[in-house]
Scaffold this motif. Structure first.
Motif, mmCIF file in Angstrom:
data_model
loop_
_atom_site.group_PDB
_atom_site.id
_atom_site.type_symbol
_atom_site.label_atom_id
_atom_site.label_comp_id
_atom_site.label_asym_id
_atom_site.label_seq_id
_atom_site.Cartn_x
_atom_site.Cartn_y
_atom_site.Cartn_z
ATOM 1 N N SER A 40 0.845 -1.196 0.000
ATOM 2 C CA SER A 40 0.000 0.000 0.000
ATOM 3 C C SER A 40 0.881 1.247 0.000
ATOM 4 N N TYR A 44 2.317 8.567 -4.707
ATOM 5 C CA TYR A 44 2.938 7.944 -5.875
ATOM 6 C C TYR A 44 3.397 9.022 -6.858
ATOM 7 N N ASP A 269 -5.899 4.596 -1.837
ATOM 8 C CA ASP A 269 -6.218 3.213 -2.235
ATOM 9 C C ASP A 269 -5.323 2.725 -3.362
ATOM 10 N N TYR A 271 -1.558 0.817 -4.723
ATOM 11 C CA TYR A 271 -0.613 -0.219 -4.332
ATOM 12 C C TYR A 271 0.582 -0.212 -5.283
ATOM 13 N N ARG A 272 1.685 -0.730 -4.781
ATOM 14 C CA ARG A 272 2.884 -0.897 -5.609
ATOM 15 C C ARG A 272 3.126 -2.388 -5.792
ATOM 16 N N ARG A 313 -4.380 1.113 -8.953
ATOM 17 C CA ARG A 313 -5.575 0.905 -8.155
ATOM 18 C C ARG A 313 -6.222 -0.392 -8.641
ATOM 19 N N THR A 317 -9.789 -4.792 -3.031
ATOM 20 C CA THR A 317 -8.622 -4.481 -2.208
ATOM 21 C C THR A 317 -7.485 -5.493 -2.406
ATOM 22 N N GLU A 319 -5.009 -5.329 -0.078
ATOM 23 C CA GLU A 319 -4.384 -5.280 1.239
ATOM 24 C C GLU A 319 -3.986 -6.683 1.686
#
Length: 341
Positions: A40, A44, A269, A271-272, A313, A317, A319
């Motif tokens: 997360s 960016y 919201d 992510y990498r 994105r 999710t 996560e």
């Protein structure tokens, strides 16, 4: 499953913004499967934008000319750092003598008008002079005071000890960076002789896309990273103007310099994931996430890049999700039904 049917299912999933395509790990045989966690991110890097080293209007000290000047010899180059009271220009021509005469004249006239104003004020308060007389006295007093103050501020910058009646040497009103442009036809009354920009006023100005303008927290250049200090409340087409904090000397950027800067965009919201994890189906981007003994294709939207990773994105999710980073193309083929009976 028939390939055409599978492709149709994937197309429907892509157009609805989700993907529910799954494959059992047991069906992947001896494929080497490597996973990495999706990370997360709060900020960016966006696409680079054009920026310029400048200052906001009103932050520089302006030295206006009290009259027309035919010849100026600047003693320092534009963009150079100057100290307070450092000589920066020599004005030459017969009009310099006229400037000095005008200064002395304005001082004498202002003093006379002030005496008249002070002596007539009690008379006006006792109603022994008319309203129109007092108005004329007051207007003349303030007009002559303004003229004198205008000349006084200019001559505060004149270096003393210069006996040449056709030349005036000017000193910098403050420490900072000098900014001027030479005019071939001379300088008219009221034109700027030079601007002096305090170091703490020099910053980057950039045009940010409207869609991210209020979410950019800083910008990154090859030399430094700078926080965004102000964003305009007005847009200019598809862009909005923004200014960074003052440039530290360690940045090594010069006034007027143009460069590319990378905006750092705030997000809640995103992510990498490694670039190897992303694949395409029907012109949409996906990653494969491990759920127990199953891999699920999750639709994603790419936001930017960071080294060897994508910032993205996801339709659901990511996560604490483990994302497939090896044999991705092979699994993509399985999803398409390649190799099946």
């Amino acid at each position: 499953m028939n390939r055409m049917i599978m492709a149709a299912i994937l197309l429907v999933a892509a157009t609805t913004g989700t993907a529910a395509q799954r494959v059992e790990l047991a069906k992947l045989g001896s494929l080497e499967l490597t996973f990495e966690p999706a990370v997360s991110v709060a900020v960016y890097p966006g696409q680079p934008v054009a920026a310029q080293v400048t200052f906001r209007r009103g932050e520089a000290f302006n030295v206006p000319s009290p009259g027309r000047v035919h010849q100026i010899e600047y003693l320092v180059e534009p963009g150079a750092s100057v100290a307070r009271s450092q000589p920066f220009a020599v004005l030459r021509g017969p009009e310099m003598h006229h400037f000095e005469m005008r200064f002395e004249s304005s001082r004498a006239l202002a003093a006379g008008a002030e005496r008249r104003f002070n002596s007539n004020k009690p008379l006006y308060e006792r109603k022994t002079i008319s309203e129109s007389q007092w108005l004329e006295i007051s207007e003349q007093h303030y007009a002559l005071q303004l003229e004198y103050e205008h000349m006084r501020h200019f001559f505060e910058l004149v270096v003393s000890g210069d006996d040449d009646p056709d030349a005036l040497t000017l000193a910098a009103p403050l420490a900072g960076v000098i900014h001027y442009s030479s005019a071939d036809s001379g300088i008219e009354e009221g034109d700027s002789i030079a601007l002096f920009v305090p170091r703490q006023a020099i910053r980057l100005e950039l045009a940010l896309p409207n869609v991210i303008g209020t979410e950019v927290v800083s910008v990154r250049t090859a030399e430094c990273q700078l926080a965004i200090e102000r964003v305009s409340a007005m847009t200019d087409g598809f862009f909005v103007q923004a200014w960074t904090q003052a440039l530290p000397s360690s940045c090594g950027l010069r006034l007027g310099q143009q460069l590319l800067a990378t905006p750092m965009v705030r997000t809640l919201d995103a992510y990498r994931v490694p670039r190897l994890a992303v694949f395409q189906l029907e012109r949409e981007s996906y990653v494969l996430v491990r759920n127990g003994e199953t891999l699920t294709a999750i639709a994603v939207v790419l936001l930017g890049t960071q080294g060897d990773d994508y910032i993205l994105r996801a339709a659901s999710t990511l996560e604490a999700a483990d994302v497939l980073t090896s044999s991705v193309s092979a699994v993509q083929g399985v999803l398409l039904g390649l190799g099946e009976e």
